[in-house]
Design a protein around this motif. Structure first.
Motif, PDB file in Angstrom:
ATOM      1  N   GLU A   1      -3.838  -2.298   6.025  1.00  0.00           N
ATOM      2  CA  GLU A   1      -2.532  -1.866   5.540  1.00  0.00           C
ATOM      3  C   GLU A   1      -2.625  -0.504   4.849  1.00  0.00           C
ATOM      4  O   GLU A   1      -1.758   0.367   5.033  1.00  0.00           O
ATOM      5  CB  GLU A   1      -1.970  -2.899   4.561  1.00  0.00           C
ATOM      6  N   LEU A   2      -3.671  -0.306   4.056  1.00  0.00           N
ATOM      7  CA  LEU A   2      -3.863   0.966   3.358  1.00  0.00           C
ATOM      8  C   LEU A   2      -4.067   2.104   4.357  1.00  0.00           C
ATOM      9  O   LEU A   2      -3.482   3.189   4.201  1.00  0.00           O
ATOM     10  CB  LEU A   2      -5.057   0.867   2.416  1.00  0.00           C
ATOM     11  N   VAL A   3      -4.888   1.888   5.360  1.00  0.00           N
ATOM     12  CA  VAL A   3      -5.135   2.934   6.358  1.00  0.00           C
ATOM     13  C   VAL A   3      -3.831   3.302   7.062  1.00  0.00           C
ATOM     14  O   VAL A   3      -3.519   4.487   7.248  1.00  0.00           O
ATOM     15  CB  VAL A   3      -6.201   2.474   7.372  1.00  0.00           C
TER      16      VAL A   3
ATOM     17  N   VAL B   1       1.271   6.876  -7.066  1.00  0.00           N
ATOM     18  CA  VAL B   1       0.099   7.546  -7.630  1.00  0.00           C
ATOM     19  C   VAL B   1       0.548   8.817  -8.357  1.00  0.00           C
ATOM     20  O   VAL B   1       1.208   9.679  -7.764  1.00  0.00           O
ATOM     21  CB  VAL B   1      -0.911   7.901  -6.521  1.00  0.00           C
ATOM     22  N   PRO B   2       0.209   8.991  -9.644  1.00  0.00           N
ATOM     23  CA  PRO B   2       0.591  10.220 -10.355  1.00  0.00           C
ATOM     24  C   PRO B   2      -0.204  11.420  -9.844  1.00  0.00           C
ATOM     25  O   PRO B   2      -1.419  11.337  -9.655  1.00  0.00           O
ATOM     26  CB  PRO B   2       0.233   9.923 -11.815  1.00  0.00           C
TER      27      PRO B   2
ATOM     28  N   HIS C   1       0.618   7.009   7.936  1.00  0.00           N
ATOM     29  CA  HIS C   1       2.061   7.238   8.030  1.00  0.00           C
ATOM     30  C   HIS C   1       2.532   8.275   7.018  1.00  0.00           C
ATOM     31  O   HIS C   1       3.391   9.115   7.305  1.00  0.00           O
ATOM     32  CB  HIS C   1       2.805   5.927   7.804  1.00  0.00           C
ATOM     33  N   ARG C   2       1.966   8.223   5.810  1.00  0.00           N
ATOM     34  CA  ARG C   2       2.417   9.113   4.753  1.00  0.00           C
ATOM     35  C   ARG C   2       2.108  10.578   5.074  1.00  0.00           C
ATOM     36  O   ARG C   2       2.808  11.480   4.599  1.00  0.00           O
ATOM     37  CB  ARG C   2       1.745   8.704   3.433  1.00  0.00           C
TER      38      ARG C   2
ATOM     39  N   ALA D   1       0.829  -1.204   0.000  1.00  0.00           N
ATOM     40  CA  ALA D   1       0.000   0.000   0.000  1.00  0.00           C
ATOM     41  C   ALA D   1       0.864   1.254   0.000  1.00  0.00           C
ATOM     42  O   ALA D   1       0.564   2.232  -0.690  1.00  0.00           O
ATOM     43  CB  ALA D   1      -0.930  -0.013   1.201  1.00  0.00           C
ATOM     44  N   ALA D   2       1.926   1.242   0.777  1.00  0.00           N
ATOM     45  CA  ALA D   2       2.806   2.413   0.824  1.00  0.00           C
ATOM     46  C   ALA D   2       3.427   2.686  -0.542  1.00  0.00           C
ATOM     47  O   ALA D   2       3.482   3.837  -1.003  1.00  0.00           O
ATOM     48  CB  ALA D   2       3.889   2.208   1.873  1.00  0.00           C
TER      49      ALA D   2
END
Length: 335
Positions: free
Chosen positions: A215-217, A177-178, A222-223, A170-171
């Motif tokens: 994992e996405l959440v 992602v553009p 974190h990002r 996910a990270a």
């Protein structure tokens, strides 16, 4: 959640006299923020917070004509029908168990998850969490009607999205992602520029879908520590929208978990593409405890900061707490 004071019900009843938006399109964040405050033991702060927030709010828009089981498709995505939708779904929830109503409407609404800048699905996640963990009082069922009605009225699918190379995590997917070419204006013109996302999140079974959604959440939370400076308010939704979906999964039939993951990834990727900065920035670790981090967010008072910190506490761990502190630093305080 234990709220023996009845504060949440009082707050929701107070808020249900207002509309889900103000100034034409800005979202009423109060139902979500007060739920988070009560959830984390700050019920005594709710009415003071609402007193400060209430002057921003507007009355619910007038009804146009009733939505029915036969005519709902023509009203889907029509913001002028917000009150029609809320009344229709309130009737549905009065007549049937809330899980049954949710299971019927969730797959109909998922394609429009980015509508209303993802706020309707986030409001739905807060409402469902309350119903899953506390008695289903009338104000709490009514809150679900308001959330789903808002989602139906603001339902807006993303443009067609082409698949890019697969990402291993996910990270990595969020990193790949553009960014949209024109990083100006509101979210609607930005989302209109979307063309392609990395492939990520294939789930062969419901349990894998749930694990990937968690994992996405975590990755989006974190990002924020390194990328939240790109647009501190809007980028919280890259984490809070998929977390709203994650919170809702236990109330849904398991066959809806994989499509829920796909929609959550689309929402997180869309917000990331629309607002992410070109470069990461450093962040500081924090030695604050979980309780101290939420206390700082509550004292700060900003609705997005409170909701993002609520999600960061769901994720847990040092980096999530650092991201929450970063949201306190980046967003302007209310108090």
């Amino acid at each position: 959640m234990t709220d023996s004071s009845g504060t949440l019900d009082e707050a929701l009843e107070r808020l249900h006299t207002t509309g889900p938006e103000r100034n034409g399109w800005l979202t009423n964040h109060a139902p979500m923020a007060v739920e988070a405050l009560v959830r984390h033991g700050r019920a005594e702060a709710v009415h003071r917070w609402l007193d400060h927030y209430a002057p921003k709010l507007e009355e619910a828009p007038p009804a146009v004509r009733p939505v029915t089981a036969e005519t709902w498709r023509e009203a889907l995505g029509d913001p002028a029908r917000i009150t029609d939708w809320t009344r229709f779904l309130a009737r549905e929830l009065d007549e049937r168990p809330w899980r049954e109503v949710l299971a019927e409407w969730w797959p109909r609404l998922l394609p429009g998850i980015a509508g209303g800048a993802t706020h309707p699905v986030i409001r739905t996640g807060h409402a469902v969490r309350t119903l899953l963990t506390s008695p289903g009082t009338a104000p709490r069922r009514a809150e679900l009607a308001h959330a789903l009605g808002y989602w139906a009225a603001r339902h807006r699918p993303l443009p067609p999205i082409a698949p890019l190379a697969a990402a291993p995590s996910a990270a990595a997917a969020l990193d790949a992602v553009p960014r949209v070419p024109e990083q100006e204006g509101g979210i609607r013109p930005r989302l209109a520029q979307l063309t392609a996302f990395p492939r990520w999140g294939a789930a062969p079974d419901p349990d894998t879908a749930r694990a990937l959604l968690a994992e996405l959440v975590a990755a989006a939370t974190h990002r924020y520590a390194t990328h939240g400076h790109g647009e501190p308010v809007m980028l919280v939704h890259a984490a809070t929208a998929p977390n709203a979906v994650l919170r809702t999964l236990p109330a849904l039939p398991r066959e809806l978990w994989a499509p829920s993951l796909a929609a959550a990834w689309a929402a997180a990727a869309a917000v990331t593409a629309a607002y992410a900065p070109a470069e990461a920035a450093p962040y500081r670790a924090t030695s604050l405890s979980t309780e101290e981090v939420f206390e700082r967010a509550a004292a700060h008072g900003d609705d997005h900061t409170i909701k993002f910190t609520d999600t960061a506490l769901d994720v847990g761990g040092p980096l999530a707490l650092a991201a929450a502190v970063r949201s306190v630093e980046l967003n302007p305080p209310v108090f």
